[in-house]
Design a protein around this motif. Structure first.
Motif, PDB file in Angstrom:
ATOM      1  N   ALA A 222      35.146  31.546   7.541  1.00  0.00           N
ATOM      2  CA  ALA A 222      36.157  30.616   7.480  1.00  0.00           C
ATOM      3  C   ALA A 222      36.857  30.799   8.673  1.00  0.00           C
ATOM      4  O   ALA A 222      37.680  29.797   9.151  1.00  0.00           O
ATOM      5  CB  ALA A 222      36.955  30.946   6.308  1.00  0.00           C
ATOM      6  N   LEU A 223      37.101  31.809   9.022  1.00  0.00           N
ATOM      7  CA  LEU A 223      38.062  32.215  10.350  1.00  0.00           C
ATOM      8  C   LEU A 223      37.285  32.017  11.763  1.00  0.00           C
ATOM      9  O   LEU A 223      37.940  31.950  12.744  1.00  0.00           O
ATOM     10  CB  LEU A 223      38.410  33.752  10.514  1.00  0.00           C
TER      11      LEU A 223
ATOM     12  N   THR B 155      40.277  25.111  13.956  1.00  0.00           N
ATOM     13  CA  THR B 155      41.125  24.326  12.907  1.00  0.00           C
ATOM     14  C   THR B 155      41.509  24.784  11.761  1.00  0.00           C
ATOM     15  O   THR B 155      42.606  25.047  11.289  1.00  0.00           O
ATOM     16  CB  THR B 155      40.282  22.875  12.765  1.00  0.00           C
ATOM     17  N   ARG B 156      40.314  25.720  11.140  1.00  0.00           N
ATOM     18  CA  ARG B 156      41.027  26.611  10.142  1.00  0.00           C
ATOM     19  C   ARG B 156      41.929  27.587  10.225  1.00  0.00           C
ATOM     20  O   ARG B 156      42.726  27.854   9.346  1.00  0.00           O
ATOM     21  CB  ARG B 156      39.631  27.150   9.271  1.00  0.00           C
TER      22      ARG B 156
ATOM     23  N   LEU C  36      37.792  27.158   3.316  1.00  0.00           N
ATOM     24  CA  LEU C  36      38.814  28.149   3.069  1.00  0.00           C
ATOM     25  C   LEU C  36      38.979  28.527   1.656  1.00  0.00           C
ATOM     26  O   LEU C  36      39.565  29.869   1.430  1.00  0.00           O
ATOM     27  CB  LEU C  36      40.259  27.551   3.781  1.00  0.00           C
ATOM     28  N   GLU C  37      38.972  27.641   0.719  1.00  0.00           N
ATOM     29  CA  GLU C  37      39.227  27.998  -0.738  1.00  0.00           C
ATOM     30  C   GLU C  37      38.071  28.810  -1.095  1.00  0.00           C
ATOM     31  O   GLU C  37      38.364  29.733  -1.919  1.00  0.00           O
ATOM     32  CB  GLU C  37      39.223  26.703  -1.494  1.00  0.00           C
TER      33      GLU C  37
ATOM     34  N   ALA D 194      32.300  34.146  14.052  1.00  0.00           N
ATOM     35  CA  ALA D 194      31.035  33.518  13.553  1.00  0.00           C
ATOM     36  C   ALA D 194      29.769  34.691  13.806  1.00  0.00           C
ATOM     37  O   ALA D 194      29.079  34.774  12.768  1.00  0.00           O
ATOM     38  CB  ALA D 194      30.464  32.418  14.535  1.00  0.00           C
ATOM     39  N   ALA D 195      30.006  35.639  14.644  1.00  0.00           N
ATOM     40  CA  ALA D 195      29.000  36.403  14.966  1.00  0.00           C
ATOM     41  C   ALA D 195      29.266  37.493  13.596  1.00  0.00           C
ATOM     42  O   ALA D 195      28.254  38.054  13.199  1.00  0.00           O
ATOM     43  CB  ALA D 195      29.298  37.265  16.078  1.00  0.00           C
ATOM     44  N   LEU D 196      30.459  37.705  13.452  1.00  0.00           N
ATOM     45  CA  LEU D 196      30.644  38.833  12.397  1.00  0.00           C
ATOM     46  C   LEU D 196      30.484  38.311  10.860  1.00  0.00           C
ATOM     47  O   LEU D 196      30.512  39.006   9.861  1.00  0.00           O
ATOM     48  CB  LEU D 196      32.167  39.249  12.402  1.00  0.00           C
TER      49      LEU D 196
END
Lengths: 121, 121
Positions: free
Chosen positions: A16-17, A21-22, A57-58, B15-17
DNA sequence: CTAATACTGAACCATATGGTTCAGTATTTC
DNA sequence: GAAATACTGAACCATATGGTTCAGTATTAG
């Protein structure tokens, strides 16, 4: 503590991170709750597109939403990223040398927090 | 510091994590360097599959590799995740209340580090 | 009641994961 | 030199992103 890592949860959080944008949405929601329309406008995106981000994200527990009337309001979720911070800190530790930098980062953020004052809750 | 976040780098790091295998590889490499074959065996995967994971970790700067003869050795990269930790810490900050928990996590890890001693470098 | 607002869902598109198998190439080892 | 080792690349598969458009449905405003 910081002993067992719920890998599925870490998967979802980090994924999600991994999108700018998120991360922006999270920063936004940290300041004030917002509707899908608000967020879609701020990030120059269709409602449908933003809805998908909110869904991700939810599912990761980073955001919760509530629909009242025709408006769905988004807020930061209960997930406080302590586990994620722990994982990264642990990597830092093994990586050794530069670990103290994290202390500085946090000290700095805390100082800033005092100046800004908590804006929610 | 912790003012501008290189969004592309954060994208790649998070993304890698976001995959348990890759987090496992990082943990492994924090203890000792390893070949693709070593890692493929440890994670019950084909060489080709592991190579792809390494590629993702490499692009994110979390791992570096060097080929000597027919063996490619993988090690932790220069990226120390300070920025990622900073982003998460900042989220923590805005999230307010539970922020101090991160202090404890770090204090705990530091204590453990002293006992273990740095294992590399 | 009509119209505007706010979201939702399906369908589509391109790209990236997460994996595999199969067929190489390059290096050792015997 | 032949064979085992270690990696590499192409091709394929299923699923997930990151986005769109288009066609609804539900609410609220006038």
């Amino acid at each position: 503590m910081v002993q067992y890592f719920g890998t599925a949860r870490l998967d979802a959080s980090f994924a999600a991170l991994s999108d700018a944008t998120r991360r922006g949405v999270i920063e936004q929601l940290a300041r004030a709750e917002a509707s899908i329309t608000d967020l879609a406008e701020r990030f120059h995106m269709t409602l449908t597109g933003m809805k998908k981000h909110i869904g991700i994200l939810e599912r990761a527990g980073l955001v919760v939403t509530e629909k009242v009337g025709r408006v769905r309001t988004c807020r930061l979720g209960a997930q406080d990223l302590a586990e994620e911070a722990g994982w990264i800190a642990s990597y830092h530790q093994r990586w050794s040398a530069r670990f103290d930098a994290l202390d500085d980062v946090i000290a700095e953020l805390k100082a800033k927090e005092k100046m800004d004052g908590p804006e929610r809750q």
